[in-house]
Scaffold this active site. Structure first.
Site, PDB file in Angstrom:
ATOM      1  N   CYS A 171       0.789  -1.236   0.000  1.00 53.29           N
ATOM      2  CA  CYS A 171       0.000   0.000   0.000  1.00 53.29           C
ATOM      3  C   CYS A 171       0.815   1.278   0.000  1.00 53.29           C
ATOM      4  O   CYS A 171       0.689   2.078  -0.928  1.00 53.29           O
ATOM      5  CB  CYS A 171      -0.944  -0.017   1.194  1.00 53.29           C
ATOM      6  SG  CYS A 171      -2.196  -1.294   1.045  1.00 53.29           S
TER       7      CYS A 171
HETATM    8  N1  LIG Z   1      -3.522  -5.321   1.312  1.00 56.34           N
HETATM    9  C1  LIG Z   1      -3.904  -4.446   2.235  1.00 56.34           C
HETATM   10  O1  LIG Z   1      -3.512  -4.504   3.380  1.00 56.34           O
HETATM   11  C2  LIG Z   1      -4.872  -3.339   1.873  1.00 56.34           C
HETATM   12  C3  LIG Z   1      -5.445  -2.571   2.896  1.00 56.34           C
HETATM   13  C4  LIG Z   1      -6.336  -1.550   2.553  1.00 56.34           C
HETATM   14  C5  LIG Z   1      -6.663  -1.302   1.221  1.00 56.34           C
HETATM   15  N2  LIG Z   1      -6.084  -2.078   0.249  1.00 56.34           N
HETATM   16  C6  LIG Z   1      -6.506  -1.852  -1.138  1.00 56.34           C
HETATM   17  O2  LIG Z   1      -7.463  -2.877  -1.460  1.00 56.34           O
HETATM   18  C7  LIG Z   1      -7.351  -3.275  -2.841  1.00 56.34           C
HETATM   19  C8  LIG Z   1      -7.127  -4.770  -2.936  1.00 56.34           C
HETATM   20  O3  LIG Z   1      -5.870  -5.067  -2.388  1.00 56.34           O
HETATM   21  P1  LIG Z   1      -5.438  -6.572  -2.053  1.00 56.34           P
HETATM   22  O4  LIG Z   1      -4.129  -6.468  -1.350  1.00 56.34           O
HETATM   23  O5  LIG Z   1      -6.566  -7.292  -1.384  1.00 56.34           O
HETATM   24  O6  LIG Z   1      -5.257  -7.169  -3.538  1.00 56.34           O
HETATM   25  P2  LIG Z   1      -4.901  -8.674  -3.934  1.00 56.34           P
HETATM   26  O7  LIG Z   1      -4.026  -8.590  -5.124  1.00 56.34           O
HETATM   27  O8  LIG Z   1      -4.433  -9.414  -2.723  1.00 56.34           O
HETATM   28  O9  LIG Z   1      -6.305  -9.323  -4.360  1.00 56.34           O
HETATM   29  C9  LIG Z   1      -6.995  -9.031  -5.523  1.00 56.34           C
HETATM   30  C10 LIG Z   1      -7.829 -10.267  -5.933  1.00 56.34           C
HETATM   31  O10 LIG Z   1      -8.638  -9.907  -7.058  1.00 56.34           O
HETATM   32  C11 LIG Z   1      -8.742 -11.022  -7.932  1.00 56.34           C
HETATM   33  N3  LIG Z   1      -9.154 -10.553  -9.251  1.00 56.34           N
HETATM   34  C12 LIG Z   1      -8.409  -9.982 -10.228  1.00 56.34           C
HETATM   35  N4  LIG Z   1      -9.162  -9.663 -11.283  1.00 56.34           N
HETATM   36  C13 LIG Z   1     -10.439 -10.045 -10.990  1.00 56.34           C
HETATM   37  C14 LIG Z   1     -11.686  -9.962 -11.676  1.00 56.34           C
HETATM   38  N5  LIG Z   1     -11.788  -9.431 -12.888  1.00 56.34           N
HETATM   39  N6  LIG Z   1     -12.787 -10.454 -11.053  1.00 56.34           N
HETATM   40  C15 LIG Z   1     -12.712 -11.003  -9.817  1.00 56.34           C
HETATM   41  N7  LIG Z   1     -11.560 -11.099  -9.125  1.00 56.34           N
HETATM   42  C16 LIG Z   1     -10.440 -10.624  -9.704  1.00 56.34           C
HETATM   43  C17 LIG Z   1      -7.362 -11.640  -7.879  1.00 56.34           C
HETATM   44  O11 LIG Z   1      -7.394 -12.988  -8.304  1.00 56.34           O
HETATM   45  C18 LIG Z   1      -7.014 -11.472  -6.367  1.00 56.34           C
HETATM   46  O12 LIG Z   1      -7.402 -12.617  -5.625  1.00 56.34           O
HETATM   47  C19 LIG Z   1      -6.215  -2.397  -3.408  1.00 56.34           C
HETATM   48  O13 LIG Z   1      -6.773  -1.227  -3.973  1.00 56.34           O
HETATM   49  C20 LIG Z   1      -5.417  -2.011  -2.175  1.00 56.34           C
HETATM   50  O14 LIG Z   1      -4.707  -0.796  -2.346  1.00 56.34           O
HETATM   51  C21 LIG Z   1      -5.228  -3.096   0.532  1.00 56.34           C
HETATM   52  O1  LIG Z   2       6.613   2.777  12.837  1.00 58.63           O
HETATM   53  C1  LIG Z   2       6.598   2.156  11.763  1.00 58.63           C
HETATM   54  C2  LIG Z   2       5.450   1.504  11.265  1.00 58.63           C
HETATM   55  C3  LIG Z   2       5.521   0.847  10.034  1.00 58.63           C
HETATM   56  N1  LIG Z   2       6.695   0.829   9.344  1.00 58.63           N
HETATM   57  C4  LIG Z   2       6.736   0.147   8.032  1.00 58.63           C
HETATM   58  O2  LIG Z   2       5.690   0.654   7.232  1.00 58.63           O
HETATM   59  C5  LIG Z   2       5.217  -0.355   6.350  1.00 58.63           C
HETATM   60  C6  LIG Z   2       3.714  -0.489   6.442  1.00 58.63           C
HETATM   61  O3  LIG Z   2       3.355  -1.004   7.703  1.00 58.63           O
HETATM   62  P1  LIG Z   2       1.834  -1.044   8.240  1.00 58.63           P
HETATM   63  O4  LIG Z   2       1.224   0.270   8.030  1.00 58.63           O
HETATM   64  O5  LIG Z   2       1.848  -1.579   9.605  1.00 58.63           O
HETATM   65  O6  LIG Z   2       1.206  -2.169   7.298  1.00 58.63           O
HETATM   66  P2  LIG Z   2       0.233  -2.150   6.024  1.00 58.63           P
HETATM   67  O7  LIG Z   2      -0.469  -3.453   6.014  1.00 58.63           O
HETATM   68  O8  LIG Z   2       1.001  -1.749   4.824  1.00 58.63           O
HETATM   69  O9  LIG Z   2      -0.877  -1.033   6.358  1.00 58.63           O
HETATM   70  C7  LIG Z   2      -0.870   0.270   5.775  1.00 58.63           C
HETATM   71  O10 LIG Z   2      -1.414   0.238   4.472  1.00 58.63           O
HETATM   72  C8  LIG Z   2      -2.766  -0.320   4.421  1.00 58.63           C
HETATM   73  C9  LIG Z   2      -3.162  -0.410   2.971  1.00 58.63           C
HETATM   74  O11 LIG Z   2      -3.575   0.807   2.461  1.00 58.63           O
HETATM   75  C10 LIG Z   2      -3.684   0.572   5.252  1.00 58.63           C
HETATM   76  O12 LIG Z   2      -4.998   0.039   5.203  1.00 58.63           O
HETATM   77  C11 LIG Z   2      -3.171   0.655   6.690  1.00 58.63           C
HETATM   78  O13 LIG Z   2      -3.994   1.550   7.446  1.00 58.63           O
HETATM   79  C12 LIG Z   2      -1.740   1.166   6.663  1.00 58.63           C
HETATM   80  O14 LIG Z   2      -1.202   1.177   7.997  1.00 58.63           O
HETATM   81  C13 LIG Z   2       5.962  -1.640   6.728  1.00 58.63           C
HETATM   82  O15 LIG Z   2       7.032  -1.839   5.827  1.00 58.63           O
HETATM   83  C14 LIG Z   2       6.489  -1.341   8.111  1.00 58.63           C
HETATM   84  O16 LIG Z   2       7.689  -2.046   8.382  1.00 58.63           O
HETATM   85  C15 LIG Z   2       7.825   1.458   9.820  1.00 58.63           C
HETATM   86  O17 LIG Z   2       8.884   1.461   9.183  1.00 58.63           O
HETATM   87  N2  LIG Z   2       7.751   2.107  11.042  1.00 58.63           N
END
Ligand SMILES: NC(=O)c1ccc[n+]([C@@H]2O[C@H](COP(=O)([O-])OP(=O)(O)OC[C@H]3O[C@@H](n4cnc5c(N)ncnc54)[C@H](O)[C@@H]3O)[C@@H](O)[C@H]2O)c1
Ligand SMILES: O=c1ccn([C@@H]2O[C@H](COP(=O)(O)OP(=O)(O)O[C@H]3O[C@H](CO)[C@@H](O)[C@H](O)[C@H]3O)[C@@H](O)[C@H]2O)c(=O)[nH]1
Length: 430
Positions: A269
């Site tokens: 992210c």
């Molecule tokens: N990973 C996180 O911690 C996190 C947290 C907050 C927000 N987000 C946001 O959420 C979104 C999803 O992230 P993610 O990490 O879950 O992605 P991901 O890559 O883990 O998952 C995406 C899924 O979508 C599926 N997919 C692809 N094309 C498709 C289609 N046409 N129809 C149905 N399924 C399909 C893939 O097979 C995959 O399983 C992104 O915009 C990301 O920035 C991610």
């Molecule tokens: O004090 C800190 C905290 C985090 N990190 C680094 O920052 C990155 C992101 O960490 P963290 O935010 O804990 O994990 P994510 O799962 O990437 O979560 C972020 O990104 C997500 C996807 O958008 C959001 O939903 C969350 O709120 C946001 O915290 C990692 O590489 C950590 O090692 C540091 O270096 N120092």
């Protein structure tokens, strides 16, 4: 309520299982047959604490998965939880979202009653209204605001604590433009908010909801970069940065979270989202100087780590153990892990790299098939000339005698986690 979640990755799987946990009937739609089969067998396709238990409990009952978009027809609202990666120049790549919106729209053409489509993915402001809604309209032959609505509900969960974060959030942001969409969103989140300890509900517009997500991530990433800038100055002056950061964290205006100095931020992210909002800002003629600086500091931290290593050993021909391959502890996700630029640079310098991670080795092997991998930190350290600590897994904090198996131990700690020993060369990055 009956909910469909398109995309069953880190976010889609977590929110599906959690929505089932709070009482909704949920179907996950994903194009990946393996992911669908895994979910339907009651297992989690990703490593995330607590997720296996939820899926085991609800799969086959309130939670199911399918590759067939038709499943959407039996639901009241659909969440789009698809990847929004970066293009080479940092812009958001919406091709996956658009393809899914097209499939969804074609399916919604067959639906008789009202439907709400919610963007859960992180997308730059105006995407839901100006990209997703037109694709849905074109494919369904229906009109937004009439037969269906769009909404935006950004997700703030962190990997490694995704279930806990989703079920007990600080805030829930609901972006919509019509009363009907707002009511439907409220109905989806009411049971979750009721059981959460103290969740604020922010009702806002769609593009505000989109921007809140970027502002949140950009702020946190920039906070870490500022902390790293300060910690680098501390290191140059022989000042203990942890004491400084602990002290400033006591100021309630600063806060004690996200003050962890080290090798910087990675993951699926922060890097892509900061890049996307920088690119979006430039598109409208604004240079976001603070965010550009945050990226520059972050890119420099792995370089500083290798400079410290070079002060003690020439990487060429040296066996270097890299401890931690996941981008953070608690996950097997290696997307944009800080281990990637470090290992690239080590290989360029002619080092012989051995990596170790408690859960992320298999994912990392796809990216680096040719380096060595060890089954334990102790095995990685055995015979190594140097060790780089990249991820703050708890088990690395407990390492002590294991360093004795190295050749003249040199440890460069990118997360200030290892117990400092006076009888070996130990350098914290900050
Ligand atoms: N990973 C996180 O911690 C996190 C947290 C907050 C927000 N987000 C946001 O959420 C979104 C999803 O992230 P993610 O990490 O879950 O992605 P991901 O890559 O883990 O998952 C995406 C899924 O979508 C599926 N997919 C692809 N094309 C498709 C289609 N046409 N129809 C149905 N399924 C399909 C893939 O097979 C995959 O399983 C992104 O915009 C990301 O920035 C991610
Ligand atoms: O004090 C800190 C905290 C985090 N990190 C680094 O920052 C990155 C992101 O960490 P963290 O935010 O804990 O994990 P994510 O799962 O990437 O979560 C972020 O990104 C997500 C996807 O958008 C959001 O939903 C969350 O709120 C946001 O915290 C990692 O590489 C950590 O090692 C540091 O270096 N120092």
């Amino acid at each position: 309520m009956r909910l469909s979640i398109i995309g069953s990755g880190y976010v889609g799987t977590t929110i599906a299982a959690c929505f089932a946990e709070v009482g909704h009937e949920v179907v996950n739609v994903d194009i990946d047959e393996d992911v669908v089969a895994t979910l339907n067998s009651g297992e989690s396709p990703i490593h995330e604490p607590g997720l296996d238990d939820l899926i085991e409990e609800h799969a086959g009952d309130r939670l199911r998965a399918t590759t067939d978009y038709e499943a959407v027809l039996d639901t009241d609202a659909t969440f789009l939880a698809l990847s929004t990666p970066s293009t080479d120049d940092g812009h958001i790549d919406l091709s996956i979202m658009e393809a899914a919106a097209e499939s969804l729209g074609a399916t919604l053409a067959e639906k008789d009653d009202y439907h709400l489509v919610v963007t859960k993915s992180t997308v730059v402001p105006t995407t839901t209204e100006e990209v997703i809604a037109p694709v849905l309209e074109e494919a369904s032959g229906k009109t937004v605001g009439e037969e269906f609505d769009v909404g935006m509900n950004p997700e703030f969960l962190r990997e490694g604590s995704a279930v806990e974060d989703f079920l007990d959030p600080d805030k829930v942001v609901l972006g919509s433009h019509t009363d009907r969409a707002a009511e439907t969103l409220r109905a989806v989140f009411d049971p979750l908010v009721e059981q959460a300890s103290d969740a604020a509900v922010v009702e806002t517009g769609i593009r505000e909801a989109e921007m809140i997500k970027y502002a949140n991530n950009a702020f946190l990433a920039a906070k870490i970069s500022l902390v790293n800038d300060l910690a680098n100055i501390c290191k140059e002056y022989g000042v203990d940065s942890s004491e400084v950061l602990d002290a400033i964290g006591l100021d309630s205006r600063i806060g004690s979270e996200f003050l962890g100095a080290g090798v910087g931020w990675g993951g699926s992210c922060f890097p892509k989202d900061v890049a996307a909002i920088i690119a979006a800002a430039r598109d409208v003629g604004y240079e976001p100087a603070m965010l550009e600086a945050a990226v520059a500091v972050n890119d420099r931290q792995p370089v500083r780590m290798l400079d410290i290593l070079r002060d003690h050993v020439d990487p060429s021909g040296a066996r270097v153990a890299v401890l931690g391959l996941a981008f953070k502890p608690g996950t097997d996700d290696v997307r944009n892990s800080r281990a990637i630029p470090l290992i690239d640079a080590l290989l360029d310098a002619g080092a012989d790299v051995v990596g170790y991670d408690p859960v992320a080795t298999e994912n990392f092997r796809e990216r680096f098939p040719d380096i060595d991998y060890a089954d334990s930190a102790a095995a990685a350290l055995d015979g190594a000339d140097a060790a780089l600590v990249v991820t703050d897994w708890d088990e690395f904090a407990a390492l002590y005698d294991e360093f004795d198996a190295m050749n003249d131990p040199i440890v460069v700690d990118g997360r200030s986690i290892v117990t400092r020993r006076d009888d070996i060369v130990y350098e914290s990055l900050v």
